[in-house]
Design a protein around this motif. Structure first.
Motif, PDB file in Angstrom:
ATOM      1  N   MET A   1      39.308  75.473  72.456  1.00 18.13           N
ATOM      2  CA  MET A   1      39.787  74.096  72.657  1.00 18.13           C
ATOM      3  C   MET A   1      41.011  74.155  73.555  1.00 18.13           C
ATOM      4  O   MET A   1      42.047  74.689  73.186  1.00 18.13           O
ATOM      5  N   ASN A   2      40.888  73.567  74.756  1.00 19.26           N
ATOM      6  CA  ASN A   2      41.964  73.673  75.742  1.00 19.26           C
ATOM      7  C   ASN A   2      42.967  72.553  75.559  1.00 19.26           C
ATOM      8  O   ASN A   2      42.593  71.391  75.401  1.00 19.26           O
ATOM      9  N   LEU A   3      44.225  72.912  75.561  1.00 21.45           N
ATOM     10  CA  LEU A   3      45.304  71.930  75.403  1.00 21.45           C
ATOM     11  C   LEU A   3      46.240  72.011  76.595  1.00 21.45           C
ATOM     12  O   LEU A   3      47.426  72.217  76.463  1.00 21.45           O
ATOM     13  N   GLY A   4      45.691  71.848  77.785  1.00 23.39           N
ATOM     14  CA  GLY A   4      46.496  72.029  78.981  1.00 23.39           C
ATOM     15  C   GLY A   4      47.295  70.815  79.365  1.00 23.39           C
ATOM     16  O   GLY A   4      47.064  70.198  80.402  1.00 23.39           O
ATOM     17  N   ARG A   5      48.239  70.413  78.554  1.00 22.91           N
ATOM     18  CA  ARG A   5      49.088  69.259  78.852  1.00 22.91           C
ATOM     19  C   ARG A   5      50.543  69.676  78.825  1.00 22.91           C
ATOM     20  O   ARG A   5      50.938  70.512  78.034  1.00 22.91           O
ATOM     21  N   THR A   6      51.343  69.058  79.635  1.00 23.43           N
ATOM     22  CA  THR A   6      52.764  69.410  79.685  1.00 23.43           C
ATOM     23  C   THR A   6      53.636  68.162  79.715  1.00 23.43           C
ATOM     24  O   THR A   6      54.583  68.074  80.469  1.00 23.43           O
ATOM     25  N   LYS A   7      53.313  67.201  78.879  1.00 21.76           N
ATOM     26  CA  LYS A   7      54.149  66.006  78.797  1.00 21.76           C
ATOM     27  C   LYS A   7      55.446  66.319  78.083  1.00 21.76           C
ATOM     28  O   LYS A   7      55.558  67.305  77.379  1.00 21.76           O
ATOM     29  N   ASP A   8      56.397  65.411  78.208  1.00 23.01           N
ATOM     30  CA  ASP A   8      57.693  65.530  77.522  1.00 23.01           C
ATOM     31  C   ASP A   8      58.466  66.742  78.006  1.00 23.01           C
ATOM     32  O   ASP A   8      58.389  67.823  77.456  1.00 23.01           O
ATOM     33  N   ARG A   9      59.207  66.584  79.053  1.00 20.36           N
ATOM     34  CA  ARG A   9      60.036  67.671  79.561  1.00 20.36           C
ATOM     35  C   ARG A   9      61.083  68.055  78.528  1.00 20.36           C
ATOM     36  O   ARG A   9      61.716  67.226  77.912  1.00 20.36           O
ATOM     37  N   ALA A  10      61.245  69.353  78.366  1.00 23.29           N
ATOM     38  CA  ALA A  10      62.229  69.836  77.389  1.00 23.29           C
ATOM     39  C   ALA A  10      63.633  69.555  77.867  1.00 23.29           C
ATOM     40  O   ALA A  10      63.921  69.605  79.053  1.00 23.29           O
ATOM     41  N   SER A  11      64.512  69.260  76.943  1.00 22.72           N
ATOM     42  CA  SER A  11      65.908  69.024  77.287  1.00 22.72           C
ATOM     43  C   SER A  11      66.776  69.609  76.196  1.00 22.72           C
ATOM     44  O   SER A  11      66.426  69.558  75.025  1.00 22.72           O
ATOM     45  N   PRO A  12      67.914  70.172  76.566  1.00 25.94           N
ATOM     46  CA  PRO A  12      68.756  70.815  75.559  1.00 25.94           C
ATOM     47  C   PRO A  12      69.451  69.796  74.681  1.00 25.94           C
ATOM     48  O   PRO A  12      69.757  68.694  75.113  1.00 25.94           O
ATOM     49  N   PRO A  13      69.690  70.132  73.404  1.00 27.15           N
ATOM     50  CA  PRO A  13      70.379  69.200  72.520  1.00 27.15           C
ATOM     51  C   PRO A  13      71.850  69.065  72.897  1.00 27.15           C
ATOM     52  O   PRO A  13      72.497  70.046  73.224  1.00 27.15           O
ATOM     53  N   HIS A  14      72.362  67.843  72.842  1.00 26.00           N
ATOM     54  CA  HIS A  14      73.773  67.615  73.151  1.00 26.00           C
ATOM     55  C   HIS A  14      74.625  67.656  71.892  1.00 26.00           C
ATOM     56  O   HIS A  14      75.806  67.917  71.957  1.00 26.00           O
ATOM     57  N   ARG A  15      74.025  67.363  70.737  1.00 25.29           N
ATOM     58  CA  ARG A  15      74.768  67.354  69.480  1.00 25.29           C
ATOM     59  C   ARG A  15      73.988  68.198  68.476  1.00 25.29           C
ATOM     60  O   ARG A  15      73.258  67.658  67.631  1.00 25.29           O
ATOM     61  N   PRO A  16      74.124  69.523  68.564  1.00 25.50           N
ATOM     62  CA  PRO A  16      73.309  70.369  67.681  1.00 25.50           C
ATOM     63  C   PRO A  16      73.561  70.111  66.204  1.00 25.50           C
ATOM     64  O   PRO A  16      72.645  70.248  65.393  1.00 25.50           O
ATOM     65  N   GLY A  17      74.804  69.740  65.842  1.00 29.56           N
ATOM     66  CA  GLY A  17      75.074  69.453  64.444  1.00 29.56           C
ATOM     67  C   GLY A  17      74.271  68.265  63.948  1.00 29.56           C
ATOM     68  O   GLY A  17      73.688  68.301  62.855  1.00 29.56           O
ATOM     69  N   GLY A  18      74.236  67.203  64.728  1.00 27.68           N
ATOM     70  CA  GLY A  18      73.463  66.026  64.346  1.00 27.68           C
ATOM     71  C   GLY A  18      71.970  66.298  64.329  1.00 27.68           C
ATOM     72  O   GLY A  18      71.238  65.806  63.459  1.00 27.68           O
ATOM     73  N   VAL A  19      71.503  67.083  65.295  1.00 20.47           N
ATOM     74  CA  VAL A  19      70.082  67.440  65.337  1.00 20.47           C
ATOM     75  C   VAL A  19      69.707  68.243  64.096  1.00 20.47           C
ATOM     76  O   VAL A  19      68.687  67.986  63.451  1.00 20.47           O
ATOM     77  N   LEU A  20      70.547  69.220  63.753  1.00 22.44           N
ATOM     78  CA  LEU A  20      70.273  70.033  62.565  1.00 22.44           C
ATOM     79  C   LEU A  20      70.256  69.172  61.308  1.00 22.44           C
ATOM     80  O   LEU A  20      69.415  69.370  60.423  1.00 22.44           O
ATOM     81  N   ALA A  21      71.154  68.205  61.229  1.00 23.29           N
ATOM     82  CA  ALA A  21      71.187  67.326  60.058  1.00 23.29           C
ATOM     83  C   ALA A  21      69.889  66.532  59.939  1.00 23.29           C
ATOM     84  O   ALA A  21      69.338  66.380  58.839  1.00 23.29           O
ATOM     85  N   ALA A  22      69.373  66.023  61.059  1.00 26.23           N
ATOM     86  CA  ALA A  22      68.124  65.266  61.033  1.00 26.23           C
ATOM     87  C   ALA A  22      66.953  66.153  60.619  1.00 26.23           C
ATOM     88  O   ALA A  22      66.099  65.758  59.818  1.00 26.23           O
ATOM     89  N   LEU A 193      67.823  61.642  67.813  1.00 25.09           N
ATOM     90  CA  LEU A 193      68.696  62.801  68.004  1.00 25.09           C
ATOM     91  C   LEU A 193      68.010  64.044  68.546  1.00 25.09           C
ATOM     92  O   LEU A 193      68.632  64.831  69.268  1.00 25.09           O
ATOM     93  N   VAL A 194      66.761  64.268  68.176  1.00 22.31           N
ATOM     94  CA  VAL A 194      66.094  65.514  68.553  1.00 22.31           C
ATOM     95  C   VAL A 194      65.542  65.397  69.956  1.00 22.31           C
ATOM     96  O   VAL A 194      64.782  64.469  70.253  1.00 22.31           O
ATOM     97  N   PRO A 195      65.924  66.293  70.876  1.00 23.06           N
ATOM     98  CA  PRO A 195      65.447  66.209  72.257  1.00 23.06           C
ATOM     99  C   PRO A 195      63.963  66.515  72.367  1.00 23.06           C
ATOM    100  O   PRO A 195      63.395  67.232  71.539  1.00 23.06           O
ATOM    101  N   LYS A 196      63.345  65.973  73.397  1.00 21.85           N
ATOM    102  CA  LYS A 196      61.919  66.216  73.619  1.00 21.85           C
ATOM    103  C   LYS A 196      61.689  67.666  74.038  1.00 21.85           C
ATOM    104  O   LYS A 196      62.519  68.272  74.704  1.00 21.85           O
TER     105      LYS A 196
END
Length: 500
Positions: A1-22, A193-196
Motif C-alpha cells: 500500500m503506497n503512501l506517497g504523500r508529503t503534505k504538511d511541511r514540517a516546522s520546528p516548535p517555537h514553544r517546546p514547553g507548551g508543546v510538551l504540555a499538550a 501548539l504542535v507544529p505540523k
C-alpha cells in the motif's frame, strides 16, 4: 500500500514547553480512560442493565482495542504524519467518550468503549513520538520522559479519584462526559501548539503484516480477558490463544520476507529496544492489576465509598509524580541499570507490603504506606524503561517504537490481570469453604499482590544483564540514528539514563 504523500511541511516548535504540555495531556487522557470506570462499575451495572460478563467488558473492550491496534497506530503516525494522526485519534476518542456517556444499553456502551480504545491506539504512539522529537539533548529528553512518566502514572491513579468524585456527585455518565470534554480541550491545544510534520514520501504500509498482528493481538487479549471469567480450560479461550499463537508465528515469517515490514529488524536491533520492551511487559503485568485489585479491597473489604476510594489513590499519585520528576537525576547519579533495578525492587517491596492486607484493617495501616512505595517505584521504572524502549531508534521509526512499548505494556497487563484475577478467585473460592466472606476476599487479594511482588523481583534480576549487555555505542546504531546521535552533546544523561 503506497503512501506517497508529503503534505504538511514540517516546522520546528517555537514553544517546546507548551508543546510538551499538550502532548502530555493527551497521554494523561488515554491513561485516565483506562482506570476511570473501575470505581463506577456497580453504578454502570445498574444503569444500563449489564450482565456480570458485560460489566467486565466495559473495561475489556477498551483494553482490547487499545492493545491490538497500537502497532498499527504507531506505524500510521510515522507514515501519515504524527500530528495528523494524533488529532484524528483525539477526535475519535472524544466522540466515543460522549457516546459512552449517553448510552442507554449495554451494547452501545461496550461498542463506544471499543472505539475509545481505537482512538487511544492512535493517540499514545503519536504523542510519544512527537514528545521525543522535541528535544535533541539527553538532559532535555530525560526531562520530557520524566513528565511522561508523571502523567502516565497520575492518569491511572487520577482516574480512580475522578471516577469516585464524579460517580458520587453526578452519576456514572459524567465519567465519560468529563473524558470527552478533556479530549476536546487537548485537541484544541494540540492543534494550536504542535507544529505540523510531514507525511513520509513514497512510503509503503505493510498491510498484510498489520492485519496479521492486529488479529493476533485481538485473539490474544480476548482470550486472556475471557479466561478471567470462563477459566483457562474453556474451549473459546484455548481456541483464541491457539489462533493468536499461529498468527504471531505467521507474522514473524511475513516480516522476515517483506522489504517494508511493520516491525523492521533495525528497530529491535537499535539500542536496548528489545530489553526495554521485555521489562515493560513485566511491569505492565502488575501495573493494570494494581489499579484493579486495590480499589476492590478498599470498597469490598474496607467498605469505603467511591469518593473515599478515589481520594485514597492521591498519595500514590503524588508519589508517582515525585518519582517521575527525580528519575532522570537519579539515573545521572547512579546509572540507568541501577536505577531500573532499584525502582523495580522498590515497587516490589510496596506490593509485598500489600500482601499483608487484613480483613479488619484500615486504609492508614494497610494501604497508605505501601501505596507510596509502589508509586515511587512504578514511576521511576516507567521512565527508565520507556527510555530504553526508544534508545537509538531511527527518527523514521519513532512512532512505531512508541506503539511497540505501549503494546508490550498493554499485552503484559492483559496477561498479568488474567492470571492474577484467576489466582485471586481460586484462593478466595478455596478460603470461602472455611473462612468468612471478607477474610476469603482478602486472602485472594493478598495472593495477587504476593505474586506481583515476585514478578517485579524477577524483573529486577533480569534488568541487570539485559540493560548492560545491549549497551549502545554510536557505531552500533543504524545510519539515521548514528547521524542524529553524532549531533548530540556527550552528557551524563545519555550515558546513564539511556536517553538519547
Amino acid at each position: 500500500m503506497n503512501l506517497g504523500r508529503t503534505k504538511d511541511r514540517a516546522s520546528p516548535p517555537h514553544r517546546p514547553g507548551g508543546v510538551l504540555a499538550a502532548l502530555a495531556a493527551a497521554q494523561f487522557t488515554v491513561m485516565l480512560a483506562t482506570s476511570i470506570v473501575n470505581v463506577a462499575l456497580p453504578q454502570i451495572h445498574a444503569g444500563v442493565s449489564l450482565s456480570a460478563d458485560g460489566v467486565t467488558w466495559v473495561i475489556n473492550a477498551y483494553g482490547l482495542a487499545f492493545g491490538a491496534l497500537l502497532l498499527a497506530g504507531g506505524r500510521a503516525a510515522d507514515l501519515l504524519g504524527r500530528r495528523r494522526v494524533l488529532i484524528a485519534g483525539l477526535a475519535l476518542f472524544a466522540g466515543a467518550s460522549l457516546a459512552a456517556g449517553l448510552a442507554t444499553s449495554a451494547g452501545v456502551l461496550i461498542a463506544a468503549r471499543a472505539v475509545q480504545g481505537l482512538g487511544a491506539a492512535a493517540i499514545a504512539p503519536a504523542a510519544l513520538a512527537l514528545a521525543m522529537g522535541l528535544y535533541t539533548s539527553g538532559a532535555g529528553r530525560g526531562r520530557a520522559l520524566g513528565v511522561w512518566g508523571a502523567v502516565s502514572g497520575a492518569g491511572g491513579a487520577g482516574g480512580v479519584l475522578l471516577g469516585g468524585v464524579l460517580t458520587q456527585a453526578w452519576g456514572w455518565p459524567w465519567i465519560f462526559h468529563s473524558v470527552a470534554l478533556g479530549a476536546v480541550l487537548v485537541l484544541i491545544a494540540v492543534a494550536a501548539l504542535v507544529p505540523k510534520d510531514a507525511a513520509r514520501e513514497n512510503a509503503r504500509f505493510d498491510l498484510l503484516g498489520t492485519v496479521t498482528v492486529t488479529v493476533a493481538l485481538t485473539c490474544l487479549v480476548w482470550g486472556l480477558t475471557t479466561a478471567r471469567g470462563a477459566g483457562w480450560t474453556d474451549a473459546r479461550v484455548l481456541g483464541a490463544l491457539a489462533v493468536a499463537g499461529a498468527l504471531l508465528a505467521a507474522f514473524v515469517v511475513i516480516e522476515i520476507r517483506r522489504p517494508h515490514a511493520l516491525i523492521p529488524p533495525r528497530l529491535l536491533g537499535a539500542g536496548r529496544v528489545a530489553a526495554g520492551n521485555l521489562l515493560m511487559a513485566l511491569l505492565g503485568s502488575v501495573w493494570i492489576a494494581l489499579f484493579f485489585f486495590l480499589p476492590l479491597y478498599q470498597q469490598q473489604v474496607l467498605a469505603m465509598d467511591p469518593l473515599a476510594t478515589g481520594a485514597g489513590q492521591l498519595p500514590l499519585a503524588v508519589a508517582n509524580m515525585l518519582g517521575a520528576a527525580v528519575a532522570p537525576r537519579v539515573a545521572r547519579r547512579i546509572g540507568g541499570t541501577a536505577t531500573v533495578t532499584a525502582a523495580l525492587l522498590t515497587e516490589a517491596a510496596g506490593l509485598l507490603w500489600l500482601s499483608r492486607l487484613s480483613a479488619d484493617g484500615s486504609y492508614v495501616a494497610d494501604v497508605l504506606g505501601p501505596s507510596i512505595l509502589v508509586g515511587l517505584g512504578l514511576s521511576i521504572a516507567f521512565v527508565q524503561l520507556t527510555a530504553l524502549a526508544v534508545d537509538g531508534v531511527p527518527p523514521q521509526d519513532a512512532g512505531l517504537a512508541g506503539g511497540l512499548v505501549n503494546t508490550t505494556r498493554q499485552v503484559g497487563g492483559a496477561i498479568g490481570l488474567a492470571a492474577l484475577a484467576t489466582l485471586a478467585g481460586s484462593v478466595t473460592a478455596h478460603a470461602s469453604a472455611h473462612q468468612p466472606r471478607l477474610e476469603a476476599l482478602t486472602a485472594g487479594y493478598r495472593a495477587a499482590f504476593m505474586v506481583s511482588a515476585a514478578v517485579l523481583a524477577a524483573a529486577a534480576l533480569l534488568a541487570v544483564p539485559l540493560t548492560r549487555r545491549g549497551r549502545t555505542t554510536p557505531g552500533s546504531l543504524p545510519p539515521a540514528a548514528t547521524a542524529s546521535r553524532a549531533k548530540l552533546p556527550q552528557d551524563r544523561t545519555a550515558d546513564h539514563a539511556s536517553v538519547a
